[in-house]
Design an enzyme around this catalytic site. Structure first.
Site, short mmCIF file in Angstrom:
data_model
loop_
_atom_site.label_atom_id
_atom_site.label_comp_id
_atom_site.label_asym_id
_atom_site.label_seq_id
_atom_site.Cartn_x
_atom_site.Cartn_y
_atom_site.Cartn_z
N ARG A 27 0.82 -1.22 0.00
CA ARG A 27 0.00 0.00 0.00
C ARG A 27 0.85 1.26 0.00
O ARG A 27 0.44 2.30 0.55
CB ARG A 27 -0.97 0.03 1.19
CG ARG A 27 -2.01 -1.07 1.14
CD ARG A 27 -3.18 -0.76 2.08
NE ARG A 27 -4.08 -1.91 2.14
CZ ARG A 27 -4.53 -2.47 3.26
NH1 ARG A 27 -4.15 -1.99 4.42
NH2 ARG A 27 -5.34 -3.50 3.20
N ARG A 31 -3.19 6.32 1.16
CA ARG A 31 -3.81 7.44 1.86
C ARG A 31 -2.90 8.18 2.83
O ARG A 31 -3.25 9.25 3.31
CB ARG A 31 -5.05 6.95 2.62
CG ARG A 31 -6.20 6.57 1.72
CD ARG A 31 -7.36 5.99 2.50
NE ARG A 31 -7.02 4.69 3.09
CZ ARG A 31 -7.79 4.06 3.97
NH1 ARG A 31 -8.92 4.60 4.39
NH2 ARG A 31 -7.43 2.89 4.45
N ARG A 40 -7.10 11.35 -5.45
CA ARG A 40 -8.35 10.62 -5.23
C ARG A 40 -9.53 11.58 -5.23
O ARG A 40 -10.60 11.27 -5.77
CB ARG A 40 -8.29 9.86 -3.91
CG ARG A 40 -9.47 8.90 -3.74
CD ARG A 40 -9.60 8.40 -2.31
NE ARG A 40 -10.76 7.59 -2.08
CZ ARG A 40 -12.03 8.00 -2.18
NH1 ARG A 40 -12.30 9.24 -2.58
NH2 ARG A 40 -13.04 7.19 -1.94
N ASP A 77 -6.93 -2.78 -7.28
CA ASP A 77 -7.64 -3.38 -6.14
C ASP A 77 -7.77 -4.87 -6.39
O ASP A 77 -7.88 -5.28 -7.56
CB ASP A 77 -9.01 -2.73 -5.98
CG ASP A 77 -9.66 -3.13 -4.66
OD1 ASP A 77 -10.45 -4.08 -4.66
OD2 ASP A 77 -9.35 -2.52 -3.62
N TYR A 154 -15.14 -12.40 -0.28
CA TYR A 154 -15.84 -11.13 -0.55
C TYR A 154 -17.09 -11.37 -1.40
O TYR A 154 -18.14 -10.77 -1.17
CB TYR A 154 -14.92 -10.15 -1.27
CG TYR A 154 -13.88 -9.52 -0.39
CD1 TYR A 154 -14.21 -8.47 0.49
CD2 TYR A 154 -12.55 -9.95 -0.40
CE1 TYR A 154 -13.25 -7.88 1.30
CE2 TYR A 154 -11.59 -9.37 0.41
CZ TYR A 154 -11.95 -8.34 1.26
OH TYR A 154 -11.01 -7.76 2.07
#
Length: 354
Positions: A27, A31, A40, A77, A154
């Protein structure tokens, strides 16, 4: 394709000599960087950011402008494949990914086909081609996908889960149906990763985020078996070089010996595993990636340096180690702390490579 100026990562994954231990961070395009948050915001939402090659390229490159990292990792992703299968992926604010149409019945599984990476997933190889051009050989580009078991959780749960009750119950009560689902996912992941390799990624990583929630028997049956199938179906050479494969099961430290026999070139370790012990257990059959606790990046710079030194010393002399966190960097880390870690790894690792 341009020649690589820094191939430390590829050499270390294949246990070839290097001058210093390479480092990249799960990652790393994310963020914790203010420039990521700006991009973003410009995209409007996370899904658009992933599906717009120019924006995915921009956020992939952002951490390399700040830090002396030894690799870029494609910004994407793990849920791109189920989305391309038509399950209606969306991201609920504060809740993470959700699917409009979860997979729970025989009829649901029967509808699933292997997506064409150059059609339904075209934005991913397009992003890879763009990133490779912009990198211009600076460092290698890592591609990735989720493991079949992780994707299945998921798809069945309809999003994230605390106890994976729906997914596990399907595996327990209808194992044949679960195997059908995992098989179509394994074929999809192989096709998808091969498309990334053809587009220019120079190493690939399979993220088995939820393999560690299974019993030992079920891990072998429902997770590792399908990752082996993927590894066996991957293009292992491109552009005149071997394409290393990294396998990472979070909370999978008890299965390192089995994972080392999967055909992968390297194993990712989470922070719960002692890297010296892991190296003894895999006995030089695979490289190792990891494995500092991501929370350590909240500590003082001197403590971060000390921890980096401790992990390097535990791995010891010789190649085969790629430094990373034991999972993704958290959004509230101060970016300069990552700079401390990257510089410490390069500086403190050199004596182990003379």
């Amino acid at each position: 394709m341009s020649q690589l100026k820094n191939d430390r990562l590829l050499r270390a994954l294949l246990r070839e000599p290097v001058d210093a231990t390479p480092v990249w961070i799960m990652r790393q395009a994310g963020r914790y960087l203010p420039e990521y948050r700006e991009t973003r915001a410009k995209a409007g939402n996370f899904k658009t950011l992933c599906m717009t090659p120019e924006l995915a390229c921009e956020v992939t490159l952002q951490p390399l402008r700040r830090f002396d990292l030894d690799a870029a990792i494609l910004f994407s992703d793990i849920l791109t494949i189920p989305d391309a299968m038509g399950l209606g992926l969306y991201f609920a604010e504060g809740e993470g990914p959700r699917f409009e149409r979860p997979v729970r019945t025989e009829a649901d599984v029967a509808k699933l086909g292997v997506p064409d990476p150059e059609a339904e997933l075209r934005y991913v190889p397009d992003a890879v081609r763009l990133i490779r051009r912009e990198l211009n050989g600076k460092v290698p580009l890592i591609g990735f996908a989720g493991s079949p078991w992780t994707l299945a959780t998921y798809m069945i749960e309809g999003g994230g889960s605390d106890n994976f009750a729906r997914a596990k119950t399907l595996a327990y009560d209808q194992p044949a149906l679960m195997h059908r689902l995992l098989d179509v996912l394994a074929r999809s992941v192989s096709t998808y990763l091969n498309a990334q390799i053809a587009a220019g990624v120079q190493a690939v990583m399979i993220f088995d985020t939820w393999g560690g929630v299974l019993t030992s028997r079920d891990y072998q049956t429902f997770s590792l078996q399908y990752m082996r199938q993927i590894v066996g179906g991957l293009q292992r050479e491109n552009d005149g070089r071997r394409v290393p494969i990294i396998l990472f099961t979070k909370n999978g430290g008890q299965w390192l010996e089995s994972m080392a026999e999967s055909g992968a070139d390297a194993l990712g370790l989470d922070w719960t595993v002692d890297i010296a012990n892991a190296r003894r257990r895999v006995g030089g059959r695979v490289g190792l990636q990891g494995n500092m606790d991501p929370t350590m990046l909240h500590a003082a710079p001197a403590r971060i340096r000390e921890e980096a030194g401790s992990i390097l010393a535990a791995y010891g002399s010789g190649s085969g180690h790629v430094f990373n966190l034991g999972h993704g960097i958290t959004p509230d880390v101060q970016p300069e702390k990552l700079g401390v870690l990257v510089d410490a790894v390069h500086e403190l690792s050199r004596p182990y490579h003379v």
